[in-house]
Design an enzyme around this catalytic site. Structure first.
Site, PDB file in Angstrom:
ATOM      1  N   HIS A 136      -2.152  -0.499 -11.010  1.00 43.80           N
ATOM      2  CA  HIS A 136      -2.959  -0.061  -9.864  1.00 43.80           C
ATOM      3  C   HIS A 136      -4.169  -0.970  -9.754  1.00 43.80           C
ATOM      4  O   HIS A 136      -4.660  -1.475 -10.775  1.00 43.80           O
ATOM      5  CB  HIS A 136      -3.410   1.396 -10.059  1.00 43.80           C
ATOM      6  CG  HIS A 136      -4.011   2.002  -8.823  1.00 43.80           C
ATOM      7  ND1 HIS A 136      -5.315   1.810  -8.451  1.00 43.80           N
ATOM      8  CD2 HIS A 136      -3.466   2.785  -7.869  1.00 43.80           C
ATOM      9  CE1 HIS A 136      -5.548   2.452  -7.321  1.00 43.80           C
ATOM     10  NE2 HIS A 136      -4.439   3.058  -6.941  1.00 43.80           N
ATOM     11  N   HIS A 164       0.871  -1.188   0.000  1.00 40.04           N
ATOM     12  CA  HIS A 164       0.000   0.000   0.000  1.00 40.04           C
ATOM     13  C   HIS A 164       0.906   1.235   0.000  1.00 40.04           C
ATOM     14  O   HIS A 164       1.681   1.435  -0.920  1.00 40.04           O
ATOM     15  CB  HIS A 164      -0.940  -0.087   1.218  1.00 40.04           C
ATOM     16  CG  HIS A 164      -2.056   0.908   1.235  1.00 40.04           C
ATOM     17  ND1 HIS A 164      -2.428   1.661   0.154  1.00 40.04           N
ATOM     18  CD2 HIS A 164      -2.899   1.297   2.240  1.00 40.04           C
ATOM     19  CE1 HIS A 164      -3.442   2.453   0.478  1.00 40.04           C
ATOM     20  NE2 HIS A 164      -3.748   2.259   1.745  1.00 40.04           N
ATOM     21  N   ASP A 194       3.029   6.743  -7.471  1.00 42.71           N
ATOM     22  CA  ASP A 194       4.357   6.509  -6.881  1.00 42.71           C
ATOM     23  C   ASP A 194       5.484   6.538  -7.915  1.00 42.71           C
ATOM     24  O   ASP A 194       6.659   6.623  -7.552  1.00 42.71           O
ATOM     25  CB  ASP A 194       4.394   5.140  -6.187  1.00 42.71           C
ATOM     26  CG  ASP A 194       3.397   5.065  -5.042  1.00 42.71           C
ATOM     27  OD1 ASP A 194       3.180   6.103  -4.396  1.00 42.71           O
ATOM     28  OD2 ASP A 194       2.850   3.976  -4.808  1.00 42.71           O
TER      29      ASP A 194
HETATM   30  C1  MLT Z   1      -3.945   5.232  -3.801  1.00 43.65           C
HETATM   31  O1  MLT Z   1      -3.875   6.389  -3.393  1.00 43.65           O
HETATM   32  O2  MLT Z   1      -3.609   4.921  -4.959  1.00 43.65           O
HETATM   33  C2  MLT Z   1      -4.445   4.222  -2.908  1.00 43.65           C
HETATM   34  O3  MLT Z   1      -4.726   4.541  -1.643  1.00 43.65           O
HETATM   35  C3  MLT Z   1      -4.341   2.832  -3.274  1.00 43.65           C
HETATM   36  C4  MLT Z   1      -5.702   2.364  -3.711  1.00 43.65           C
HETATM   37  O4  MLT Z   1      -6.525   3.152  -4.134  1.00 43.65           O
HETATM   38  O5  MLT Z   1      -5.923   1.158  -3.604  1.00 43.65           O
END
Ligand code: MLT
Length: 387
Positions: free
Chosen positions: A269, A228, A324
């Site tokens: 994602h 995460h 990220d």
């Molecule tokens: C994000 O910000 O990408 C998340 O918290 C991860 C997600 O949405 O699963």
């Protein structure tokens, strides 16, 4: 509003043990994530709304409407007043924490300490206090843990992120660029729908009527995991291992990595099926603040070539960069080179969005009765036994 009897989802055996992936379990008013257009705050695409900046974005998540000038000024003044109520004993406590602890473990300890000393028990009050006060705790975590010196006094009237950068006092850092970066980073990381692990965990804990601080502590434990929020730290370290920023060499590196069953960090994602708009915004910001940075060039080459290579594999459902893929590169370019701290920066922002969701679930939903305690069902695969 749909009919209460409307069937939203048929759960089959194949859905079990898949982490509730895609299974609706509640409603959310702060934000939503469309697989193709990405994140929206209260219906506004993040690709447009990020420009309003940190305080107005938090106001939007809390109030479900954008503030006018007067409302924004009032909200900022309220945050300043609340920030002044930060109990600095929390900073003293940090000095006694083991340096072996990850900064996220420090954040969780700090949140729990703040809860012990300053909680009111009212979810809205405590949520707003967290928004206003967390920058001081997080700046303290950076300074104490990095050995940068004593915590720096807060000047909340500067603004949420401006004050944060002031309190960080990054040695040799470029405060203007860091502020520009943190304003964008904070605004983009506030919220990501209701079902991501940290948000879900925090709301689940709050549904048992644990207070806001304990609930956010649980959220941050969720965010701490490398699958995460800690992915941003791993992503920067991965990027640093790419031997060159030359696109052809980057492509070869990606191919070699995949041939050796290695991961390509920062791509893909759970929900998104196109480039994460939060990444797109930060690629653009990088062109402004660090266009000549070697790692930025590597990240740009990855954006082009990793996508090209990943797309060759029909099994990859999302070959595109997520948030990220680029955020760590920009943070290190503006002076925050220690990637161990990146998830804490993510948490600093995400706590505000989760707090807004907890306030909704506890105080607003079901005509003010609040969502019931989370109690889902796990199907036992054990046969009944006797004796
Ligand atoms: C994000 O910000 O990408 C998340 O918290 C991860 C997600 O949405 O699963």
């Amino acid at each position: 509003m749909s009919e209460p009897t409307e069937v939203l989802f048929e759960v089959t055996r194949a859905h079990l043990d898949t982490g509730l992936r895609g299974i609706p379990v509640g409603t959310v008013r702060t934000s939503s994530v469309d697989p193709y257009s990405g994140l929206h705050y209260v219906g506004y695409p993040v690709s447009e709304i990020w420009q309003v900046g940190p305080e107005a974005a938090v106001y939007l998540l809390l109030n479900k409407e954008l503030p006018d000038e007067g409302q924004l000024a009032e909200f900022k003044a309220d945050l300043v007043r609340r920030a002044r109520g930060f109990d600095t004993r929390a900073l003293e406590m940090l000095k006694h924490l083991p340096k072996e602890g990850h900064p996220m473990e420090w954040l969780i300890a700090g949140l729990n300490y703040m809860g012990m000393t300053t909680k009111t028990g009212d979810y809205r009050e405590d949520g707003l206090n967290v928004v206003a006060r967390l920058p001081q705790l997080v700046a303290g975590i950076f300074r104490v843990r990095s050995g940068w010196g004593e915590p720096i006094d807060s000047q909340p009237e500067l603004g949420l992120m401006e004050n944060f950068v002031h309190m960080l006092g990054v040695p040799g850092g470029d405060a203007d660029k860091l502020t520009q970066m943190m304003r964008v980073f904070y605004t983009l990381h506030l919220d990501h729908g209701g079902g991501n692990l940290s948000t879900f965990s925090g709301k689940a804990v709050a549904s048992g009527l644990a207070d806001m601080y304990a609930s956010l502590g649980a959220s941050m434990a969720g965010l701490y995991g490398p699958r995460h929020g800690r992915a941003n730290q791993d992503c920067l370290n991965f990027l640093r291992s790419v031997p060159s920023s030359d696109p052809d060499e980057v492509e070869q590196f990606v191919r070699d990595q995949l041939a050796n069953n290695g991961l390509i960090y920062g791509f893909g994602h759970a929900v998104l099926r196109s480039e994460d708009p939060r990444a797109t915004i930060q690629y653009g910001l990088g062109a402004e603040i660090c266009p000549d940075d070697e790692l930025y060039k590597t990240a740009m080459a990855m954006r082009e070539r990793a996508v090209k290579v990943l797309r060759e594999n029909p099994k990859v459902s999302n070959p595109y960069p997520n948030v990220d893929a680029i955020s760590g590169t920009l943070l290190q370019a503006v002076g925050l080179a220690d990637s161990d701290f990146y998830t804490v920066l993510f948490g600093l922002s995400r706590c505000s969005g989760i707090a807004a969701q907890i306030i909704d679930e506890r105080l607003n939903f079901r005509n003010g009765k609040g969502v019931a305690i989370y109690r889902c069902k796990f199907i036992s695969d054990q046969q009944p036994k006797r004796g």
